[in-house]
Structures are given as C-alpha cells and as structure tokens.
Motif scaffolding. Sequence first.
Motif, PDB file in Angstrom:
ATOM      1  N   TYR A  20       0.729  -1.150   0.037  1.00  0.00           N
ATOM      2  CA  TYR A  20      -0.013  -0.032   0.050  1.00  0.00           C
ATOM      3  C   TYR A  20       0.770   1.208   0.004  1.00  0.00           C
ATOM      4  O   TYR A  20       1.915   1.174   0.460  1.00  0.00           O
ATOM      5  CB  TYR A  20      -1.010  -0.127   1.170  1.00  0.00           C
ATOM      6  CG  TYR A  20      -2.171  -0.918   0.904  1.00  0.00           C
ATOM      7  CD1 TYR A  20      -3.253  -0.537   0.058  1.00  0.00           C
ATOM      8  CD2 TYR A  20      -2.256  -2.057   1.695  1.00  0.00           C
ATOM      9  CE1 TYR A  20      -4.336  -1.521   0.000  1.00  0.00           C
ATOM     10  CE2 TYR A  20      -3.495  -2.947   1.503  1.00  0.00           C
ATOM     11  CZ  TYR A  20      -4.354  -2.556   0.419  1.00  0.00           C
ATOM     12  OH  TYR A  20      -5.635  -3.133   0.339  1.00  0.00           O
ATOM     13  N   ASN A  54      -7.646 -11.262  11.419  1.00  0.00           N
ATOM     14  CA  ASN A  54      -7.893  -9.837  11.007  1.00  0.00           C
ATOM     15  C   ASN A  54      -6.574  -9.462  10.335  1.00  0.00           C
ATOM     16  O   ASN A  54      -5.244  -9.490  10.845  1.00  0.00           O
ATOM     17  CB  ASN A  54      -8.064  -8.851  12.190  1.00  0.00           C
ATOM     18  CG  ASN A  54      -9.555  -9.002  12.583  1.00  0.00           C
ATOM     19  OD1 ASN A  54     -10.010  -9.233  14.016  1.00  0.00           O
ATOM     20  ND2 ASN A  54     -10.507  -8.833  11.719  1.00  0.00           N
ATOM     21  N   GLY A  55      -6.750  -8.565   9.367  1.00  0.00           N
ATOM     22  CA  GLY A  55      -5.309  -7.809   8.903  1.00  0.00           C
ATOM     23  C   GLY A  55      -4.528  -8.918   7.947  1.00  0.00           C
ATOM     24  O   GLY A  55      -3.420  -8.510   7.702  1.00  0.00           O
ATOM     25  N   ALA A  56      -5.212 -10.016   7.661  1.00  0.00           N
ATOM     26  CA  ALA A  56      -4.085 -11.067   7.139  1.00  0.00           C
ATOM     27  C   ALA A  56      -3.934 -10.742   5.718  1.00  0.00           C
ATOM     28  O   ALA A  56      -3.053 -11.161   4.782  1.00  0.00           O
ATOM     29  CB  ALA A  56      -4.772 -12.293   7.292  1.00  0.00           C
ATOM     30  N   GLY A  57      -5.129  -9.967   5.000  1.00  0.00           N
ATOM     31  CA  GLY A  57      -4.868  -9.685   3.646  1.00  0.00           C
ATOM     32  C   GLY A  57      -6.029 -10.072   2.613  1.00  0.00           C
ATOM     33  O   GLY A  57      -5.782 -10.265   1.464  1.00  0.00           O
ATOM     34  N   LYS A  58      -6.878 -10.785   3.364  1.00  0.00           N
ATOM     35  CA  LYS A  58      -8.040 -11.472   2.547  1.00  0.00           C
ATOM     36  C   LYS A  58      -8.724 -10.512   1.753  1.00  0.00           C
ATOM     37  O   LYS A  58      -8.997 -10.828   0.656  1.00  0.00           O
ATOM     38  CB  LYS A  58      -9.023 -11.935   3.485  1.00  0.00           C
ATOM     39  CG  LYS A  58      -8.370 -12.857   4.367  1.00  0.00           C
ATOM     40  CD  LYS A  58      -9.522 -13.714   5.503  1.00  0.00           C
ATOM     41  CE  LYS A  58     -10.251 -12.813   6.612  1.00  0.00           C
ATOM     42  NZ  LYS A  58      -9.282 -12.003   7.518  1.00  0.00           N
ATOM     43  N   THR A  59      -9.194  -9.181   2.587  1.00  0.00           N
ATOM     44  CA  THR A  59      -9.862  -8.367   1.602  1.00  0.00           C
ATOM     45  C   THR A  59      -9.092  -7.853   0.360  1.00  0.00           C
ATOM     46  O   THR A  59      -9.381  -7.486  -0.635  1.00  0.00           O
ATOM     47  CB  THR A  59     -10.499  -7.284   2.464  1.00  0.00           C
ATOM     48  OG1 THR A  59     -11.131  -7.866   3.433  1.00  0.00           O
ATOM     49  CG2 THR A  59     -11.248  -6.176   1.728  1.00  0.00           C
ATOM     50  N   THR A  60      -7.826  -7.597   0.908  1.00  0.00           N
ATOM     51  CA  THR A  60      -6.765  -7.062  -0.133  1.00  0.00           C
ATOM     52  C   THR A  60      -6.715  -7.798  -1.272  1.00  0.00           C
ATOM     53  O   THR A  60      -6.949  -7.363  -2.633  1.00  0.00           O
ATOM     54  CB  THR A  60      -5.455  -6.792   0.474  1.00  0.00           C
ATOM     55  OG1 THR A  60      -5.407  -6.269   1.671  1.00  0.00           O
ATOM     56  CG2 THR A  60      -4.557  -6.269  -0.539  1.00  0.00           C
ATOM     57  N   GLN A  84     -17.019  -6.752   2.257  1.00  0.00           N
ATOM     58  CA  GLN A  84     -17.165  -7.070   3.617  1.00  0.00           C
ATOM     59  C   GLN A  84     -17.971  -5.872   4.397  1.00  0.00           C
ATOM     60  O   GLN A  84     -18.899  -5.965   5.177  1.00  0.00           O
ATOM     61  CB  GLN A  84     -15.744  -6.812   4.280  1.00  0.00           C
ATOM     62  CG  GLN A  84     -15.403  -7.229   5.763  1.00  0.00           C
ATOM     63  CD  GLN A  84     -14.052  -7.214   6.004  1.00  0.00           C
ATOM     64  OE1 GLN A  84     -13.269  -7.142   5.206  1.00  0.00           O
ATOM     65  NE2 GLN A  84     -13.821  -7.646   7.288  1.00  0.00           N
ATOM     66  N   GLU A 141     -16.273 -12.076   4.316  1.00  0.00           N
ATOM     67  CA  GLU A 141     -17.032 -12.193   5.377  1.00  0.00           C
ATOM     68  C   GLU A 141     -18.462 -11.979   5.324  1.00  0.00           C
ATOM     69  O   GLU A 141     -19.131 -11.076   6.165  1.00  0.00           O
ATOM     70  CB  GLU A 141     -16.419 -11.310   6.260  1.00  0.00           C
ATOM     71  CG  GLU A 141     -15.012 -11.868   6.830  1.00  0.00           C
ATOM     72  CD  GLU A 141     -14.208 -11.182   7.801  1.00  0.00           C
ATOM     73  OE1 GLU A 141     -14.609 -10.464   8.684  1.00  0.00           O
ATOM     74  OE2 GLU A 141     -13.067 -10.794   7.302  1.00  0.00           O
ATOM     75  N   HIS A 153     -13.280 -15.781   9.403  1.00  0.00           N
ATOM     76  CA  HIS A 153     -12.290 -15.812  10.598  1.00  0.00           C
ATOM     77  C   HIS A 153     -12.585 -17.319  11.134  1.00  0.00           C
ATOM     78  O   HIS A 153     -11.647 -17.541  12.103  1.00  0.00           O
ATOM     79  CB  HIS A 153     -12.306 -14.922  11.791  1.00  0.00           C
ATOM     80  CG  HIS A 153     -12.043 -13.560  11.308  1.00  0.00           C
ATOM     81  ND1 HIS A 153     -13.136 -12.463  11.727  1.00  0.00           N
ATOM     82  CD2 HIS A 153     -11.477 -13.119  10.397  1.00  0.00           C
ATOM     83  CE1 HIS A 153     -12.522 -11.424  11.269  1.00  0.00           C
ATOM     84  NE2 HIS A 153     -11.731 -11.635  10.417  1.00  0.00           N
TER      85      HIS A 153
HETATM   86  N1  LIG Z   1      -5.686   1.346   1.756  1.00  0.00           N
HETATM   87  C1  LIG Z   1      -4.932   0.677   2.844  1.00  0.00           C
HETATM   88  N2  LIG Z   1      -3.727   1.395   3.063  1.00  0.00           N
HETATM   89  C2  LIG Z   1      -2.810   0.965   4.042  1.00  0.00           C
HETATM   90  N3  LIG Z   1      -2.730  -0.109   4.543  1.00  0.00           N
HETATM   91  C3  LIG Z   1      -4.093  -0.862   4.112  1.00  0.00           C
HETATM   92  C4  LIG Z   1      -5.030  -0.467   3.276  1.00  0.00           C
HETATM   93  N4  LIG Z   1      -5.932  -1.497   3.356  1.00  0.00           N
HETATM   94  C5  LIG Z   1      -5.654  -2.183   4.050  1.00  0.00           C
HETATM   95  N5  LIG Z   1      -4.403  -2.176   4.517  1.00  0.00           N
HETATM   96  C6  LIG Z   1      -3.639  -2.921   5.620  1.00  0.00           C
HETATM   97  O1  LIG Z   1      -3.513  -4.215   4.961  1.00  0.00           O
HETATM   98  C7  LIG Z   1      -3.489  -5.497   5.687  1.00  0.00           C
HETATM   99  C8  LIG Z   1      -4.549  -6.328   5.064  1.00  0.00           C
HETATM  100  O2  LIG Z   1      -5.735  -5.847   5.253  1.00  0.00           O
HETATM  101  P1  LIG Z   1      -7.060  -6.635   4.748  1.00  0.00           P
HETATM  102  O3  LIG Z   1      -8.171  -5.714   4.771  1.00  0.00           O
HETATM  103  O4  LIG Z   1      -6.693  -7.293   3.319  1.00  0.00           O
HETATM  104  O5  LIG Z   1      -7.196  -7.669   5.862  1.00  0.00           O
HETATM  105  P2  LIG Z   1      -8.331  -8.918   6.081  1.00  0.00           P
HETATM  106  O6  LIG Z   1      -7.586 -10.163   5.998  1.00  0.00           O
HETATM  107  O7  LIG Z   1      -9.469  -8.454   5.181  1.00  0.00           O
HETATM  108  O8  LIG Z   1      -8.909  -8.387   7.570  1.00  0.00           O
HETATM  109  P3  LIG Z   1     -10.378  -8.566   8.258  1.00  0.00           P
HETATM  110  O9  LIG Z   1     -10.351  -9.984   8.663  1.00  0.00           O
HETATM  111  O10 LIG Z   1     -10.109  -7.741   9.423  1.00  0.00           O
HETATM  112  O11 LIG Z   1     -11.284  -8.117   7.090  1.00  0.00           O
HETATM  113  C9  LIG Z   1      -3.959  -4.781   7.146  1.00  0.00           C
HETATM  114  O12 LIG Z   1      -2.990  -4.636   7.784  1.00  0.00           O
HETATM  115  C10 LIG Z   1      -4.411  -3.378   6.689  1.00  0.00           C
HETATM  116  O13 LIG Z   1      -4.105  -2.455   7.749  1.00  0.00           O
END
Ligand SMILES: Nc1ncnc2c1ncn2[C@@H]1O[C@H](COP(=O)(O)OP(=O)(O)OP(=O)(O)O)[C@@H](O)[C@H]1O
Lengths: 337, 253
Positions: free
Chosen positions: A43, A69-75, A114, A189, A221
């Motif tokens: 990012y 949380n924060g693993a990167g799933k949504t990314t 999500q 989710e 999760h």
């Molecule tokens: N736009 C952004 N800018 C900077 N960092 C980001 C951005 N979006 C997400 N992140 C970071 O990237 C990491 C992965 O985020 P992501 O949303 O993919 O996690 P996740 O697995 O979907 O988590 P959750 O279970 O909480 O939804 C997190 O540490 C988050 O803080």
Amino acid sequence: MSSDHPVRYRGAETGSGGPVQREASVTALHRPAISVSGLSKTYASGFQALKNVDLEIRRGEIFALLGPNGAGKTTLISIICGIVNASEGTVLAEGYDVVKDYRTARSIIGLVPQELTNNAFETVHSVVSFSRGLFGKPPNPAHIEKVLRDLTLWDKREAQMMMLSGGMKRRVLIAKALSHEPRILFLDEPTAGVDVELRREMWDVVRSLRANGVTIILTTHYIEEAEEMADRVGVISNGEIILVEEKSALMDKLGSKELVLQLPEPLEAVPAPLRHHGLELAAEGYELVYTYDTQSEGTGIPELLRDMDQAGIEFRDLRTKQSSLEDIFVNLVRNRP
Amino acid sequence: MNIHGVRAIYVSEMARTGRTLLQSVVSPVLSTSLYFVVFGAAIGSRITEVEGVSYGAFIVPGLVMLMLLTQSVSNASFAIYFPKFTGTIYELLSAPISHFEIVLGFVGAAATKSLLIGVIILITAGFFVPLQIAHPVWMVVFLVLTAFTFSLLGFIIGIWADGFEKLQFVPLLIITPLAFLGGTFYSVDMLPPFWQTVTLFNPVVYLISGFRWSFYGIADVSLAASVGMIALFLVACLAVVSWIFRTGYKLKA
Ligand SMILES: Nc1ncnc2c1ncn2[C@@H]1O[C@H](COP(=O)(O)OP(=O)(O)OP(=O)(O)O)[C@@H](O)[C@H]1O
Ligand SMILES: [Mg+2]
C-alpha cells in the motif's frame, strides 16, 4: 473434488504471466476459476499486505479463505475484483487477465463486500437492477425477482435502503452480486453481523449456486464456518498463503490425536503383535506413538492397551496430544524454504 | 461498449435528480429570478442599454451561463463524490465498464440536468424580458459544450475532494467569482483598460461572450476565441480524467 490440480507455487508455472492464449473452448472449461500468481501488494503507506501469493481456485468449488484480522483477505479479493491495483503479479479469471481483459473477467465475477455500503435513498429493487445493468446484462425482471425472493427481499423491494436492518442490507449486497449471474462469487465475510436464520438462508443460496456450477470464494475468521461449507480451505496469514488443503484432509489432521506411551526400556522395532495398530517408535525407541481419530466410533485405545499387556510390554507413563490448526500452521510456516 | 452499464448509471443519476427535484430545479430558478429583480431592476434603472440591448435582456445569457457552470460542476462532483463517500464505488470499480463509459454515464447525466436547468432559466427569463436568439444553433452548441465541459470539471473535483468542504470549495470560491467577473452583468468594454486585459485571463469571459453573441450578435471577444477556449478546456478536462483513471488517483489503493 479431484486432487489433480495441485496448488501452484511460484516457479512451478507461468511466473509473471505472459499473454493469455485463447484456446479452444473445450480447454477453457478446464481452466481454473481463479488463478493468482506472484501477487504482491504494497500500500501507499509502505505496508506490504500481500507477499508473492499464488493460489488456484477450481471451477465449481466452494473455497474458504481463512485468516485473522489484517491477514490480507480483503486485499486479495479487492485485487481480483479490480478495486485495488496489484503491485506485482497477475490474476486470471477463467483464463482472462483481470487487468488486460477486464471486461470479460469482471463480467463473470460477483462480489459481496465486507463493508455494508448503500445508497440510502434508493429502493432495494432499483439498486439490485442497477447492478445488473452496470455489469452489462440486459434487464431481466424474472431473474431479479427470483434473486429477491431467494433472499427474502421481495416484500421489501420498494423499501428505501436506509430503512433496512443491517442483515437486510447484507442480503441486498448479495442480491446485487447475484443480479448479474456471476460464474464466480466472492463473499467477503458474509456472516459478520448476521443472525442464525440469515446465515442458514445464505448457506442455502450458496449451496444452490454451487449446484448450478458457480465457483464460490468466501472469507471467514472461523474454522467452523469453513468446515461447514467449503470443499477446500486456504489459510492466509500476514499476507502469505500458508496452507491450501481439501477440507476433509484438513479436518483429518485436526481430528487426529496422538497417544504417547513412554517405555522403561527402548524398543528396536514395533513388536509383531502390535503391528496392526499402526504404531510408530519415537525418542530413540523410548516412546510408542499411537495416532487415532477422535471423530471415529472407537479410539482403539482399550484394544491397544490389552494387546500390549498380552505382549508383556510395560509403559511408565502416557500422554495425549491434539494436533491443532495452530500446530499445522506453525509446522507449515517453519517448514517452508 | 457496455451500453447497459452506461444506461444504468445515467438512469440512476437522473432518478436521483428526480428525487431531489425541488432542490435541483426550484432553487436555481428562484435565484435567477432574484438576480433579475435585484440586478435587472435596480441596475437596469440606471443602465438602460448595453450596446443596443436592454440591460435586462443583456444579462440573460450571462445568468444562464452562471447557472450552467455552477450546476454542472456541483451536480457532477456530487454524483461521483457520493459513491466514494458511501463506499458504493466498489461496484463501479469491479464492473466490466470502461472509464470512458463511467464518465459518459455520470457526466452525461450531470450535463443533462444542468441543460434542463439552463432551459428552464431561459424560459423563466422570458417572463421578465423579451428574448431574441440570433443564432439558435450556436446557442445550443455553447449550451451543450459548456454543460459537458464543466460537468467533466465537476467529475474531477468530485474525485479529488475528500470532504464536503472541498466539494463546495471550487464551485463557491472559483466558479461563481469567475462567472461574476466574467461579464455576466456587464460588457468587458465597460471596464477600465487595465481590467479589460486582466479579464481576458478569465476563461469564463469567453464562454459568456460567445453565448451572448448567439443571442444578440454582440461579443467581447471573437467567436473563434470563444469556441477555441471551450474546446481547450474540454480537452484539458478529458486529459485529467483519463489520467485519473489510468493511475487510479484517489480511486484505487
Ligand atoms: N488502503 C490501505 N492502506 C494501507 N494499508 C491498508 C489499506 N487497506 C488495508 N491495509 C492493511 O493491509 C492489511 C490487510 O488488510 P485486509 O483488509 O486485506 O485484511 P483482512 O484479512 O481482510 O482483515 P479482516 O479480517 O479484518 O477483514 C492490514 O494490515 C491493513 O491495515
Ligand atoms: Mg477483510
């Protein structure tokens, strides 16, 4: 599900993805639903959310992406769906590059995000119809009606979005994604903030989609949720896919337990009368390890102890050990090159 | 071409206009009428004629332009800012629709809306002063080009803005003053020579001048300069929009 499509790891195949060749439609059917290779995302903040991810989702399966949380799933999902730009790597949807061939790729993908987002003043029916149009499909009132009915939204079709409860809003997001008849559906989710009834309803919808050949990728999760729905499970942690496995195999690992018998004298080999128990020797012969399935009818422990008694093998002490998901993760992370 | 997608955006944007009809149409009509009462009546009693046109009639094209500019900018900026704000933009980004088509849907709807308002204002003006349109085709060309160009500008502002203040900043602090100083209420000839020169750096002067010419055949600058200026502005806006989409500026992480 057959296991002839191994998880693709880096180096095993295409690498950074050259131009996708349009093969005959026969082979097109055998292409994976989603194929991610060498995907990384850093990012703007400098945070690396995905690290060289390789992943292959098969046609028609339900794939659960599990991770904290924060693993990167949504990314990961956002990159596949075109909402976030990848820093490196390629994604193919049914063989179509999601960047170069975005029209084809995106038209077959549906996404239930999500976050609950909505156009407060619009009606349920209009936002769902909007999605269908946006995805390039001609109007089809019958299909919209079916989707709304399946999600028990039909009676609410003229309600404004802001008048709906959270669960209802989530249904609308699902309806929007289904409005354009995707062949691949992402549910990020889907069960967050959802009551038991809606969850059951949602799983019914998911199963019927799967029966119609739709590939479904859901994030969660909860291992139980993956257990309930998925054909395969992938685990992501700190931006890395650390495991992809058939659910059944994963559950076997999770369900197995070890009984460790400590012996006063070391053994050279497992004695013949005990062979059929599938024992293993450990700690230079000082330990006998018996692996059993906690989920099966009998554990086989009484029989083992009886046989040991008859064979005259004594033990000093015993302990049992459950292999947890955590153990599996730890092993996986440690064993990677 | 994703026709269904463009249509979906356009229709849903027009429906939004329909829901806020009062605000969308009544308020510009009201404020135009107020301009007429205040400027037309009060100043018109002192300045009876500008270059042979009655003062009331003289300010009509300027007023229409003023509304067209502010409406185009605010409609389009709000239209794209709103999905960004609520998060529904995810759907636009994940849809099989090109950037050009997204712009076409949003800007088309915003321009349609401001054109409608422009026409309503013209009709309203007809109640106050006798109108004559010397070059109707050119009038329509100016209306349409201006509506599209400034809707594009609004689209850019809507993407750039990350708060409601910024969203209102440009229409309020830039467009309105430029339009007021761009000869809505006076002919550039009426200014002292120094300010005449300064005024020529105001792009809105060219729009109002050209538009007024299509009514009365009188202009502050040449027709070619007016058309050239709009074209230049249009191209600039298109370039910025395409850059925004190419880089994902403020749209994609
Ligand atoms: N736009 C952004 N800018 C900077 N960092 C980001 C951005 N979006 C997400 N992140 C970071 O990237 C990491 C992965 O985020 P992501 O949303 O993919 O996690 P996740 O697995 O979907 O988590 P959750 O279970 O909480 O939804 C997190 O540490 C988050 O803080
Ligand atoms: Mg997430």
